[in-house]
Design a protein around this motif. Structure first.
Motif, short mmCIF file in Angstrom:
data_model
loop_
_atom_site.label_atom_id
_atom_site.label_comp_id
_atom_site.label_asym_id
_atom_site.label_seq_id
_atom_site.Cartn_x
_atom_site.Cartn_y
_atom_site.Cartn_z
N LYS A 290 0.85 -1.20 0.00
CA LYS A 290 0.00 0.00 0.00
C LYS A 290 0.88 1.25 0.00
CE LYS A 290 -3.33 -2.90 0.30
NZ LYS A 290 -4.07 -3.28 -0.93
N ARG A 291 0.24 2.37 -0.21
CA ARG A 291 1.01 3.61 -0.30
C ARG A 291 1.73 3.94 1.00
NH1 ARG A 291 -0.04 6.11 -5.09
NH2 ARG A 291 -1.94 5.47 -6.17
N GLU A 292 1.19 3.50 2.10
CA GLU A 292 1.84 3.77 3.39
C GLU A 292 2.83 2.68 3.80
OE1 GLU A 292 -2.02 1.54 4.25
OE2 GLU A 292 -1.35 3.16 2.90
N SER A 293 2.95 1.62 2.98
CA SER A 293 3.85 0.52 3.32
C SER A 293 5.31 0.97 3.33
CB SER A 293 3.68 -0.63 2.31
OG SER A 293 2.39 -1.17 2.36
N LYS A 294 6.04 0.48 4.31
CA LYS A 294 7.48 0.75 4.38
C LYS A 294 8.21 -0.42 3.72
CE LYS A 294 7.16 1.21 8.85
NZ LYS A 294 7.51 1.41 10.28
N ILE A 295 8.96 -0.10 2.67
CA ILE A 295 9.61 -1.17 1.90
C ILE A 295 11.11 -0.98 1.83
CG2 ILE A 295 7.54 -1.56 0.50
CD1 ILE A 295 9.08 -0.22 -1.83
N VAL A 296 11.79 -2.12 1.77
CA VAL A 296 13.21 -2.15 1.43
C VAL A 296 13.31 -2.58 -0.02
CG1 VAL A 296 15.41 -3.30 1.83
CG2 VAL A 296 13.94 -2.71 3.77
N LEU A 297 14.03 -1.82 -0.80
CA LEU A 297 14.24 -2.16 -2.21
C LEU A 297 15.61 -2.81 -2.34
CD1 LEU A 297 12.49 -1.72 -4.75
CD2 LEU A 297 13.90 0.26 -5.28
N TYR A 298 15.61 -4.05 -2.80
CA TYR A 298 16.86 -4.83 -2.91
C TYR A 298 17.21 -4.94 -4.40
CZ TYR A 298 20.17 -8.69 -1.87
OH TYR A 298 21.29 -9.48 -1.73
N GLY A 299 18.27 -4.24 -4.81
CA GLY A 299 18.70 -4.26 -6.21
C GLY A 299 18.84 -2.85 -6.74
N ALA A 300 20.05 -2.51 -7.22
CA ALA A 300 20.29 -1.14 -7.68
C ALA A 300 20.77 -1.07 -9.12
CB ALA A 300 21.32 -0.45 -6.77
N PHE A 303 17.05 -2.20 -13.55
CA PHE A 303 15.65 -2.33 -13.17
C PHE A 303 15.40 -1.67 -11.82
CE2 PHE A 303 12.18 -4.57 -11.03
CZ PHE A 303 11.16 -4.36 -11.94
N GLY A 304 16.32 -1.86 -10.88
CA GLY A 304 16.17 -1.26 -9.56
C GLY A 304 16.11 0.25 -9.62
N GLN A 305 16.93 0.84 -10.48
CA GLN A 305 16.93 2.30 -10.63
C GLN A 305 15.59 2.79 -11.16
OE1 GLN A 305 20.35 3.29 -13.10
NE2 GLN A 305 21.50 1.65 -12.11
N ASP A 306 15.14 2.14 -12.24
CA ASP A 306 13.86 2.54 -12.85
C ASP A 306 12.70 2.33 -11.89
OD1 ASP A 306 14.88 3.35 -15.30
OD2 ASP A 306 14.81 1.34 -16.14
N LEU A 353 12.30 -7.48 -4.13
CA LEU A 353 13.48 -7.82 -4.92
C LEU A 353 13.35 -7.12 -6.27
CD1 LEU A 353 13.84 -11.62 -4.10
CD2 LEU A 353 14.59 -9.62 -2.79
N ALA A 354 14.18 -6.12 -6.48
CA ALA A 354 14.07 -5.26 -7.67
C ALA A 354 14.78 -5.88 -8.86
CB ALA A 354 14.62 -3.87 -7.37
N THR A 355 14.21 -6.98 -9.33
CA THR A 355 14.73 -7.64 -10.53
C THR A 355 13.58 -8.37 -11.19
OG1 THR A 355 16.28 -9.28 -11.41
CG2 THR A 355 15.38 -9.70 -9.21
N ALA A 356 13.63 -8.47 -12.50
CA ALA A 356 12.63 -9.24 -13.23
C ALA A 356 13.20 -10.58 -13.67
CB ALA A 356 12.15 -8.46 -14.46
N MET A 357 14.44 -10.89 -13.25
CA MET A 357 15.10 -12.13 -13.65
C MET A 357 14.99 -13.17 -12.53
SD MET A 357 16.17 -11.46 -16.68
CE MET A 357 17.32 -12.80 -16.99
#
Length: 406
Positions: A290-300, A303-306, A353-357
């Motif tokens: 949700k919009r208020e969710s606190k997330i960790v983005l793994y992957g830079a 794809f992670g940048q975008d 996990l910021a990857t589509a692979m």
């Protein structure tokens, strides 16, 4: 062992910093029965001059200068000028192992395949990453190509995983196959052209050798780390071109269309995630966020940048931490990226996990598990992919070829 004449074809554009290493890696081959064709695609730096100097010293080297016409046209010129039985494409900023030709020649002497496919290593500034094929190694005749390669060639069933990694570079392909295919590859396909070339060639072959050998080093240049703009048309060209070639070859179109549909979803998610944007509270692919969710983005990486940019721009969630195992590499560019271990000191709702692979996601999960983290990890997988959400541009192509279901 009979002599095998290879035509190495280098395509080069403004790569004066790398071209010498590439050329040297070919001229130092232990298998000497080859020619080297360099297509200088209108370079504005010293690339062309460096290539000419090599041609003056070594009769095996031919340089073709042309006004800038793009990578596809450069490859086609190389095909048209080649005299070898097999053509091996090399990008001018990459390099190969010195025994590559010798090792491939052994396989050719034994099997005489239409195509030889090995694996590739991506070379980053700080580390290397092997890109594997998910088709089993071995020799494939025409029947086995159709029965064992085609069903998973573009999509294995794991999102997203290709049976054959879509690099045209480093493969040894019979010149006759490439001559038969070249005119079917759209000149506009500057991005993803290797995908079109490779899979179009595979539709023509009657035999193949797949190995787990690694000879080819694909340089991930530092200037490629920055965000890259990608318009929809480039992605549509890949789908349209491959679908047209599949139909022309008239083999199990339905099977390939499904694979292409998943390829299209992957490419749009990877490069144009905003295409799926809506104003609903539910987040495409991650409905629990949700919009208020606190997330960790793994992957830079790309794809992670975008993806980070999209989340922040659309205020889809609250990113409390951005991590990558190569954090130091990204910090050099001013990005606030931390090591994954920082997750242990962070309060969050989900790790995305910021990857589509699929292979990269698996590696990330393994790293988190070693840290004792196994819950609330979200990734893109088959269960959240709905082909009904294919972009309208892809639907329009299927309608053009009368391939949509009533």
């Amino acid at each position: 062992m009979r002599d095998i004449l290879f035509s190495y074809v280098i395509t080069a554009y403004n790569i004066e910093k790398y071209i010498q290493e590439c050329i040297d890696s070919i001229l130092e081959q232990t298998h000497c029965d080859f020619e080297l064709i360099i297509v200088d695609d209108g370079s504005e730096d010293k690339t062309g001059k460096i290539c000419d100097e090599y041609a003056e010293k070594d009769k095996r080297v031919r340089v073709i200068h042309q006004v800038n016409k793009g990578l596809v046209r450069a490859r086609k010129v190389g095909i048209e000028c080649a005299k070898g039985e097999y053509i091996i494409f090399i990008d001018g900023d990459d390099w190969i192992d010195k025994d590559m030709g010798e090792q491939i020649a052994r396989y050719i002497d034994k099997y005489n395949p239409d195509i030889f496919i090995s694996e590739v290593v991506k070379e980053y500034a700080t580390h290397s990453s092997r890109i594997k094929n998910y088709v089993k190694k071995g020799y494939y005749d025409k029947r086995k190509v159709r029965e064992n390669i085609y069903p998973i060639m573009i999509y294995t069933g794991n999102f997203f995983e290709k049976g054959l990694a879509s690099y045209i570079t480093g493969k040894a392909i019979k010149r006759d196959i490439l001559l038969a295919v070249k005119d079917s590859v759209d000149d506009r396909g500057s991005w993803g052209e290797g995908t079109i070339f490779l899979y179009s060639c595979m539709l023509k072959v009657t035999s193949a050798v797949i190995t787990e050998d690694v000879f080819y080093h694909y340089r991930m240049r530092e200037d490629s780390i920055s965000l890259q703009d990608m318009d929809d048309n480039k992605l549509v060209i890949i789908y349209d071109n491959l679908l047209k070639n599949i139909i022309v070859n008239n083999y199990n179109v339905k099977q390939f269309v499904l694979q292409l549909d998943y390829l299209a979803m992957f490419l749009f998610i990877w490069k144009r995630f905003d295409v799926f944007d809506n104003d609903n509270e539910e987040f495409f692919l991650f409905p629990m966020v949700k919009r208020e969710s606190k997330i960790v983005l793994y992957g830079a990486w790309r794809f992670g940048q975008d993806f980070k940019s999209y989340i922040e721009r659309k205020e889809r969630a609250n990113i409390v931490l951005w991590v990558d195992k190569n954090a130091e590499e990204y910090r050099k560019y001013g990005w606030n990226v931390d090591k994954p271990e920082k997750i242990l000191d962070t309060e969050y709702d989900y790790i995305i996990l910021a990857t589509a692979m699929n292979s990269v996601a698996h590696s990330m999960r393994s790293a988190l598990k070693e840290m004792g983290i196994t819950d609330n990890i979200l990734t893109i997988d088959n269960n959240v992919i709905n082909l009904e959400n294919l972009p309208h541009q892809i639907i329009a192509i299927k309608e053009k070829y009368q391939l949509t279901e009533n």
